[in-house]
Scaffold this active site. Structure first.
Site, PDB file in Angstrom:
ATOM      1  CG  HIS A 348      41.674  44.615  34.486  1.00  0.00           C
ATOM      2  ND1 HIS A 348      40.482  45.110  34.611  1.00  0.00           N
ATOM      3  CD2 HIS A 348      41.422  43.502  33.758  1.00  0.00           C
ATOM      4  CE1 HIS A 348      39.424  44.506  33.991  1.00  0.00           C
ATOM      5  NE2 HIS A 348      40.031  43.480  33.553  1.00  0.00           N
ATOM      6  CB  ALA A 349      41.479  40.167  37.896  1.00  0.00           C
ATOM      7  CG  HIS A 378      36.605  35.534  34.827  1.00  0.00           C
ATOM      8  ND1 HIS A 378      35.665  35.622  33.776  1.00  0.00           N
ATOM      9  CD2 HIS A 378      37.706  36.102  34.273  1.00  0.00           C
ATOM     10  CE1 HIS A 378      36.101  36.137  32.701  1.00  0.00           C
ATOM     11  NE2 HIS A 378      37.620  36.514  32.820  1.00  0.00           N
ATOM     12  CD  GLU A 379      41.270  36.832  35.901  1.00  0.00           C
ATOM     13  OE1 GLU A 379      41.839  36.261  34.812  1.00  0.00           O
ATOM     14  OE2 GLU A 379      40.497  37.738  35.590  1.00  0.00           O
ATOM     15  CG  HIS A 382      41.059  33.126  31.594  1.00  0.00           C
ATOM     16  ND1 HIS A 382      40.397  33.161  30.348  1.00  0.00           N
ATOM     17  CD2 HIS A 382      40.767  34.099  32.054  1.00  0.00           C
ATOM     18  CE1 HIS A 382      39.776  34.127  30.548  1.00  0.00           C
ATOM     19  NE2 HIS A 382      39.966  34.984  31.371  1.00  0.00           N
ATOM     20  CD  GLU A 406      37.862  36.368  28.845  1.00  0.00           C
ATOM     21  OE1 GLU A 406      37.694  36.507  30.117  1.00  0.00           O
ATOM     22  OE2 GLU A 406      38.962  36.632  28.374  1.00  0.00           O
ATOM     23  CG  HIS A 507      39.237  45.280  28.637  1.00  0.00           C
ATOM     24  ND1 HIS A 507      38.647  45.464  29.915  1.00  0.00           N
ATOM     25  CD2 HIS A 507      39.029  43.769  28.690  1.00  0.00           C
ATOM     26  CE1 HIS A 507      38.328  44.722  30.788  1.00  0.00           C
ATOM     27  NE2 HIS A 507      38.894  43.469  30.194  1.00  0.00           N
ATOM     28  CE1 TYR A 517      36.658  39.480  29.741  1.00  0.00           C
ATOM     29  CE2 TYR A 517      36.837  41.186  28.336  1.00  0.00           C
ATOM     30  CZ  TYR A 517      37.362  40.339  29.088  1.00  0.00           C
ATOM     31  OH  TYR A 517      38.532  40.307  29.337  1.00  0.00           O
TER      32      TYR A 517
HETATM   33  O1  X8Z Z   1      38.418  41.858  32.429  1.00  0.00           O
HETATM   34  C1  X8Z Z   1      37.694  40.815  32.850  1.00  0.00           C
HETATM   35  C2  X8Z Z   1      38.500  39.914  33.518  1.00  0.00           C
HETATM   36  C3  X8Z Z   1      39.984  39.571  33.117  1.00  0.00           C
HETATM   37  S1  X8Z Z   1      39.691  38.733  31.473  1.00  0.00           S
HETATM   38  C4  X8Z Z   1      38.524  40.305  35.070  1.00  0.00           C
HETATM   39  N1  X8Z Z   1      36.506  41.128  32.736  1.00  0.00           N
HETATM   40  C5  X8Z Z   1      35.827  41.850  32.150  1.00  0.00           C
HETATM   41  C6  X8Z Z   1      35.587  43.472  32.804  1.00  0.00           C
HETATM   42  O2  X8Z Z   1      36.313  43.578  34.073  1.00  0.00           O
HETATM   43  O3  X8Z Z   1      35.403  44.436  32.219  1.00  0.00           O
HETATM   44  C7  X8Z Z   1      35.529  40.011  33.299  1.00  0.00           C
HETATM   45  C8  X8Z Z   1      34.234  40.422  33.171  1.00  0.00           C
HETATM   46  C9  X8Z Z   1      34.369  41.408  32.180  1.00  0.00           C
HETATM   47 ZN    ZN Z   2      38.968  36.597  31.523  1.00  0.00          ZN
END
Ligand code: X8Z
Ligand code: ZN
Length: 608
Positions: A348-349, A378-379, A382, A406, A507, A517
């Site tokens: 997960h990024a 997105h990354e 940050h 975010e 998450h 988000y």
């Molecule tokens: O978790 C993330 C990022 C890392 S902060 C990749 N996002 C959420 C997800 O993947 O569920 C970005 C969009 C929503």
């Molecule tokens: Zn993020």
């Protein structure tokens, strides 16, 4: 991921640090002074910087090399931070009621919010919590589906997600969707314990439960925050319903009326994404005007030999064009940009700030797709935020609120317009007429609008879990009730309490709050609009790219440099001139598509 939520440092050495240090005031019972409060904050900032560096270091190693040993090392490191914070918060209570300067008072408030799941002060419970958290995240990172017999071939989340993105075969999709959800039932007892221990920790800090702690990070009363979220949701809900209606009707043409009901929720496995949170992989099926402009960036990335580094450089280049400083050399040597073949990692990024002074990185399993190119922006958002506020004391090194963090990279990615893509050679022509615009807007809506109800419901579920309104015996059922209510999506096969479907979303096991988000999806359009105005853009918002605009970059950087040192409305005002979150710019951006959707939906039954 932002640093505060995470990770920290280890070693027993650090356990000796106490926030009060050797100050005389600490020992005596004389009345504490504002000056002592200031010294206390300075000391905590210094200690936390070291402890967080230790934790981030251990956590980085664990996330890029998951084993029982690295799980333990990361848990120990986190335990040290938890222990320190419990003591620091306890000690800080002696300054309660003192008249303090605003910065000191703010730092003391932030101290209580600096861990998403604070530990109880009992050392045994603290160590249990640290281990529970570490194990849950590893179960997720290691998750694989090896088929109904368990004999393989085994596929990880990346491979299963690719099936969800590309296959149009009902049964193949179902297998990948159900298969991924076999990884999470073992998390259920851990999650339940995580809730109990996190609530104890939050209560020791004076919150009614962990949900109240999470809602307290927004410079307003936690109840007022709840109302803000409802207000924003009501602003965007009609647009989501229009999109849902159109998508359901088109999917019906693909899968048939018996599988996609005319007036019910859409089955979760046909929306192009493991959690139905981003539908842009369906674009080829849903393209409003086929052949009006080719927006297929995936093919161009492959054709032009874009690898992970080249894609990341393209992202960095955008920020440089706005006048940001380059990423440090260590970013390129220390980041993990591709999935290692020889070990389990958390794919997960995420973006990392290991030291609070420039050792910034990303961790991602990049593939040459447009989806990943956007996630890279997105990354990097940050990372550039970290760089901008590194000069601040560590307690102020965070987003104005977590939704700001975010939103930065996403706001930049809104400038990845057809015009920009042509400029960098990733599409051949910019589609010109209204049809081209509707096509492009559809693609964006499938990402941004489809996400909104999902972004809202995750923490709605957790807030209720933390408050005890959703007991463990209803974890799964309540989850699907919320998915149906907000997303208009339903599980494709019956689910039960033997499942733990929330755990199949990163998450949840990683304890990353999710409201951020949802807020980011609103805020990014506010940021985009403000930057477009600074860049002197004329014409509709959807056509604007701020690529190359130093004026836009300056305004953005001024906001980022505040970190968390001021209430977020101050930061928002600096960039946008307004002090409230508002979906107006989002609605403005999508207005052309909205009109088009409403025409298409005429005569359809919408809703579920
Ligand atoms: O978790 C993330 C990022 C890392 S902060 C990749 N996002 C959420 C997800 O993947 O569920 C970005 C969009 C929503
Ligand atoms: Zn993020």
């Amino acid at each position: 991921m932002t640093k505060h939520n995470w990770i920290l440092g280890v070693l027993l050495l650090a356990a000796c640090a106490t926030p009060g240090g050797n100050q005389a005031s600490h020992q005596g019972d004389s009345k504490p002074t504002p000056e002592e409060a200031k010294e206390f904050v300075a000391r905590v900032n210094k200690d936390l910087k070291e402890l967080w560096t230790r934790e981030a270091t251990a956590s980085w190693v664990k996330s890029t090399y998951i084993t029982e040993d690295t799980d333990r090392l990361a848990a120990w490191a986190r335990e040290e931070v938890m222990a320190y914070l419990s003591r620091a918060v306890e000690e800080s209570k002696r300054f309660d009621g003192l008249e303090l300067d605003p910065q000191t008072a703010r730092a003391l408030r932030l101290l209580r919010l600096s861990l998403p799941v604070p530990a109880p002060s009992d050392p045994a419970l603290r160590s249990e919590l640290a281990m529970v958290e570490s194990q849950m995240e590893s179960l997720y990172g290691r998750g694989k589906w090896c088929g109904p017999t368990g004999e393989g071939p085994c596929r990880d989340l990346g491979e299963l997600s690719q099936v969800l993105a590309e296959s149009r075969d009902w049964d193949e999709l179902l297998d990948a969707w159900v298969g991924w959800r076999t990884i999470s039932p073992p998390m259920r007892p851990l999650y339940q314990r995580n809730v109990e221990l996190g609530n104890l920790g939050a209560q020791e800090m004076g919150f009614s439960d962990l949900g109240e702690l999470w809602r307290s990070g927004y410079d307003m009363d936690p109840e007022q925050l709840r109302a803000e979220v409802e207000r924003l949701w009501e602003q965007v809900k009609p647009l989501y319903e229009d999109l849902h209606c159109y998508v359901r009707a088109r999917l019906q043409q693909v899968y048939g009326k018996d599988r996609i009901p005319s007036d019910g929720p859409i089955p979760a496995h046909v929306l192009g994404n493991m959690w139905a949170q981003d539908w842009s992989n369906l674009y080829p099926l849903l393209e409003p005007y086929p052949g009006q402009g080719d927006l297929n960036v995936d093919a161009a990335l492959v054709r032009q030999n874009y690898d992970a580094v080249k894609m990341t450089k393209l992202g960095e280049q955008f920020f440089l064009s706005l006048g940001f400083d380059p990423l440090p050399a260590t970013f390129w040597t220390r980041s993990m940009l591709t999935q290692p073949r020889d070990r389990d990692v958390v794919c997960h990024a995420s973006a990392w700030d290991i030291t609070g002074e420039g050792d910034i990185r990303i961790k991602m399993c990049i593939r040459p797709t447009e989806e990943d190119l956007i996630t890279i922006h997105h990354e990097l958002g940050h990372n550039f935020y970290y760089q901008k506020y590194n000069h601040l004391p560590i307690l102020f090194q965070a987003g104005a609120h977590d939704g700001f963090h975010e939103a930065v990279g996403d706001a930049i990615a809104l400038s990845i317009t057809p015009g920009y893509l042509k400029q960098v050679g990733l599409i051949a022509d910019v589609p010109k007429d209204d049809k081209g615009l509707v096509n492009f807007q559809m693609k964006m809506a499938l990402q941004k609008i489809a996400f909104l109800p999902f972004g809202k419901l995750i923490d709605q579920w957790r807030w209720d879990v933390f408050a005890g309104r959703i007991p463990p015996e209803r974890y799964n059922q309540s989850w699907w009730e919320l998915v149906e209510k907000y997303q208009g999506v339903a599980p494709p096969v019956p689910r039960s309490e033997a499942d733990f479907d929330p755990g199949a979303k990163y998450h949840i096991p990683a304890n990353v709050p999710y409201l951020r988000y949802f807020l980011a999806h609103i805020l990014q359009f506010q940021f985009h609009k403000a930057m477009c105005e600074a860049a002197g853009h004329q014409g509709i918002l959807a056509d604007c790219s701020v690529y190359g605009s130093k004026a836009a970059g300056e305004k953005l950087q001024a906001m980022l440099a505040l970190g968390q040192s001021r209430p977020w409305p101050d930061a928002l005002e600096l960039l946008t001139g307004t002090r409230t979150m508002d979906a107006g710019p989002l609605l403005e951006y999508f207005e052309p598509l909205r009109n088009w959707l409403q025409e298409q939906n005429q005569g359809q039954t919408c809703g579920w």
